[in-house]
Design an enzyme around this catalytic site. Structure first.
Site, PDB file in Angstrom:
ATOM      1  N   HIS A 199      -2.916   3.911   5.979  1.00  0.00           N
ATOM      2  CA  HIS A 199      -3.138   3.903   4.534  1.00  0.00           C
ATOM      3  C   HIS A 199      -3.476   5.311   4.051  1.00  0.00           C
ATOM      4  O   HIS A 199      -4.190   6.068   4.720  1.00  0.00           O
ATOM      5  CB  HIS A 199      -4.315   2.991   4.182  1.00  0.00           C
ATOM      6  CG  HIS A 199      -4.016   1.539   4.311  1.00  0.00           C
ATOM      7  ND1 HIS A 199      -4.835   0.566   3.756  1.00  0.00           N
ATOM      8  CD2 HIS A 199      -3.007   0.872   4.916  1.00  0.00           C
ATOM      9  CE1 HIS A 199      -4.338  -0.624   4.024  1.00  0.00           C
ATOM     10  NE2 HIS A 199      -3.227  -0.459   4.733  1.00  0.00           N
ATOM     11  N   ASP A 251      -4.473   1.629  -2.020  1.00  0.00           N
ATOM     12  CA  ASP A 251      -4.717   0.180  -2.047  1.00  0.00           C
ATOM     13  C   ASP A 251      -4.210  -0.450  -3.341  1.00  0.00           C
ATOM     14  O   ASP A 251      -4.799  -0.259  -4.407  1.00  0.00           O
ATOM     15  CB  ASP A 251      -6.214  -0.109  -1.912  1.00  0.00           C
ATOM     16  CG  ASP A 251      -6.716  -0.008  -0.487  1.00  0.00           C
ATOM     17  OD1 ASP A 251      -5.886   0.001   0.432  1.00  0.00           O
ATOM     18  OD2 ASP A 251      -7.948   0.058  -0.309  1.00  0.00           O
ATOM     19  N   HIS A 292     -14.647   1.930  -5.186  1.00  0.00           N
ATOM     20  CA  HIS A 292     -13.883   3.016  -4.575  1.00  0.00           C
ATOM     21  C   HIS A 292     -13.032   2.466  -3.442  1.00  0.00           C
ATOM     22  O   HIS A 292     -13.551   1.965  -2.450  1.00  0.00           O
ATOM     23  CB  HIS A 292     -14.821   4.093  -4.049  1.00  0.00           C
ATOM     24  CG  HIS A 292     -15.671   4.699  -5.125  1.00  0.00           C
ATOM     25  ND1 HIS A 292     -15.156   5.513  -6.104  1.00  0.00           N
ATOM     26  CD2 HIS A 292     -16.995   4.596  -5.377  1.00  0.00           C
ATOM     27  CE1 HIS A 292     -16.123   5.893  -6.906  1.00  0.00           C
ATOM     28  NE2 HIS A 292     -17.249   5.354  -6.504  1.00  0.00           N
ATOM     29  N   ARG A 328       4.823  -4.274   9.242  1.00  0.00           N
ATOM     30  CA  ARG A 328       5.442  -3.666   8.063  1.00  0.00           C
ATOM     31  C   ARG A 328       6.868  -4.180   7.916  1.00  0.00           C
ATOM     32  O   ARG A 328       7.705  -3.940   8.777  1.00  0.00           O
ATOM     33  CB  ARG A 328       5.402  -2.146   8.201  1.00  0.00           C
ATOM     34  CG  ARG A 328       3.996  -1.651   8.485  1.00  0.00           C
ATOM     35  CD  ARG A 328       3.933  -0.194   8.901  1.00  0.00           C
ATOM     36  NE  ARG A 328       2.566   0.165   9.300  1.00  0.00           N
ATOM     37  CZ  ARG A 328       2.068   1.391   9.323  1.00  0.00           C
ATOM     38  NH1 ARG A 328       2.837   2.413   8.990  1.00  0.00           N
ATOM     39  NH2 ARG A 328       0.823   1.605   9.686  1.00  0.00           N
ATOM     40  N   HIS A 384       0.818  -1.211   0.000  1.00  0.00           N
ATOM     41  CA  HIS A 384       0.000   0.000   0.000  1.00  0.00           C
ATOM     42  C   HIS A 384       0.853   1.263   0.000  1.00  0.00           C
ATOM     43  O   HIS A 384       2.009   1.234   0.410  1.00  0.00           O
ATOM     44  CB  HIS A 384      -0.887   0.058   1.258  1.00  0.00           C
ATOM     45  CG  HIS A 384      -1.568  -1.212   1.606  1.00  0.00           C
ATOM     46  ND1 HIS A 384      -1.114  -2.051   2.604  1.00  0.00           N
ATOM     47  CD2 HIS A 384      -2.679  -1.796   1.089  1.00  0.00           C
ATOM     48  CE1 HIS A 384      -1.909  -3.104   2.692  1.00  0.00           C
ATOM     49  NE2 HIS A 384      -2.859  -2.978   1.791  1.00  0.00           N
ATOM     50  N   HIS A 425       3.816  -5.380   3.679  1.00  0.00           N
ATOM     51  CA  HIS A 425       3.418  -6.030   4.930  1.00  0.00           C
ATOM     52  C   HIS A 425       3.834  -7.500   4.962  1.00  0.00           C
ATOM     53  O   HIS A 425       4.063  -8.114   3.927  1.00  0.00           O
ATOM     54  CB  HIS A 425       1.897  -5.931   5.103  1.00  0.00           C
ATOM     55  CG  HIS A 425       1.409  -4.529   5.353  1.00  0.00           C
ATOM     56  ND1 HIS A 425       1.237  -4.010   6.620  1.00  0.00           N
ATOM     57  CD2 HIS A 425       1.065  -3.535   4.490  1.00  0.00           C
ATOM     58  CE1 HIS A 425       0.798  -2.770   6.530  1.00  0.00           C
ATOM     59  NE2 HIS A 425       0.681  -2.452   5.251  1.00  0.00           N
ATOM     60  N   HIS A 460     -11.661   0.203   2.723  1.00  0.00           N
ATOM     61  CA  HIS A 460     -10.526  -0.555   2.199  1.00  0.00           C
ATOM     62  C   HIS A 460     -11.004  -1.611   1.209  1.00  0.00           C
ATOM     63  O   HIS A 460     -12.147  -2.068   1.274  1.00  0.00           O
ATOM     64  CB  HIS A 460      -9.783  -1.227   3.367  1.00  0.00           C
ATOM     65  CG  HIS A 460      -8.677  -2.129   2.921  1.00  0.00           C
ATOM     66  ND1 HIS A 460      -7.593  -1.672   2.223  1.00  0.00           N
ATOM     67  CD2 HIS A 460      -8.504  -3.469   3.078  1.00  0.00           C
ATOM     68  CE1 HIS A 460      -6.787  -2.686   1.972  1.00  0.00           C
ATOM     69  NE2 HIS A 460      -7.314  -3.787   2.473  1.00  0.00           N
ATOM     70  N   HIS A 495       1.169   4.663   2.068  1.00  0.00           N
ATOM     71  CA  HIS A 495       0.798   5.178   3.387  1.00  0.00           C
ATOM     72  C   HIS A 495       0.959   6.698   3.423  1.00  0.00           C
ATOM     73  O   HIS A 495       1.581   7.293   2.552  1.00  0.00           O
ATOM     74  CB  HIS A 495       1.623   4.490   4.471  1.00  0.00           C
ATOM     75  CG  HIS A 495       1.136   3.103   4.777  1.00  0.00           C
ATOM     76  ND1 HIS A 495       0.757   2.705   6.038  1.00  0.00           N
ATOM     77  CD2 HIS A 495       0.968   2.007   3.969  1.00  0.00           C
ATOM     78  CE1 HIS A 495       0.367   1.429   6.009  1.00  0.00           C
ATOM     79  NE2 HIS A 495       0.496   0.994   4.763  1.00  0.00           N
TER      80      HIS A 495
END
Length: 205
Positions: free
Chosen positions: A115, A137, A132, A191, A97, A175, A123, A99
């Protein structure tokens, strides 16, 4: 007297070519005698014309993911995301992702924030039924037998440095676990890689 002032105003409004350090500057004056510089020496907005960004991912205290993520924007505004990341768990999926913050200073990369979700969407995983998503993402990296993932995705809900969800100066996070698409963040675990998104040097520059 009025006619004289008007005439002077017209004269002073004419363009004056001034030599300044070898560069020509065109200056004009308005009816109030205020001069305006029409040259392009005034500071330009940051990142004007940028169409490629890069993030160099480094491991964290939680793992050893490393590699490069590139972002290219076409004339239609679509952004192609490509990545090559190694140091992953072989044959496993890893959440991936953008961030909020371009800050990988914390050992576990929590300094990068959550995020990137400027529009407040739920999400999700790209290409699922949810139209959406968070602007950051990207779904999952899928590692091969050697723990290396090659990735490519085209998205339309971000821009590199424009007005629509710009990502320059933010961070890419890898991740430890698979992003399963669940709320609120996909349950992808710690992470294991972090990289700040910056302006890329293009070939020949």
């Amino acid at each position: 007297m009025t006619q004289t002032i008007s005439t002077l105003s017209i004269i002073t409004a004419a363009a004056i070519l001034i030599s300044c350090g070898g560069a020509a500057i065109v200056a004009t004056a308005d009816n109030h005698g205020h001069h305006h510089n029409n040259n392009s020496h005034e500071p330009m907005p940051p990142f004007v014309g940028v169409n490629e960004l890069v993030a160099v991912v480094h491991g964290t205290s939680e793992g050893d993911a490393s590699g490069t993520v590139r972002f290219k924007q076409d004339h239609r505004g679509r952004v192609t995301v490509t990545a090559r990341i190694e140091g992953l768990e072989p044959n496993q999926k890893h959440g991936f992702h953008v961030h909020e913050f371009g800050d990988c200073s914390a050992d576990d990369a929590t300094s990068a924030g959550g995020h990137y979700n400027p529009e407040g969407h739920p999400h999700g995983i790209p290409n699922d039924e949810e139209a959406h998503l968070h602007a950051g993402d990207f779904g999952n990296l899928e590692a091969d037998d050697d723990g290396v993932a090659e990735f490519e995705l085209i998205v339309e809900n971000i821009s590199l440095a424009g007005t629509h969800n710009p990502i320059v100066g933010r961070a890419v996070i890898v991740h430890r676990d698979e992003d399963d698409g669940s709320q609120p963040l996909g349950d992808a675990g710690p992470r294991i890689g972090c990289g700040v998104i910056g302006v890329a040097q293009l070939d020949g520059e």
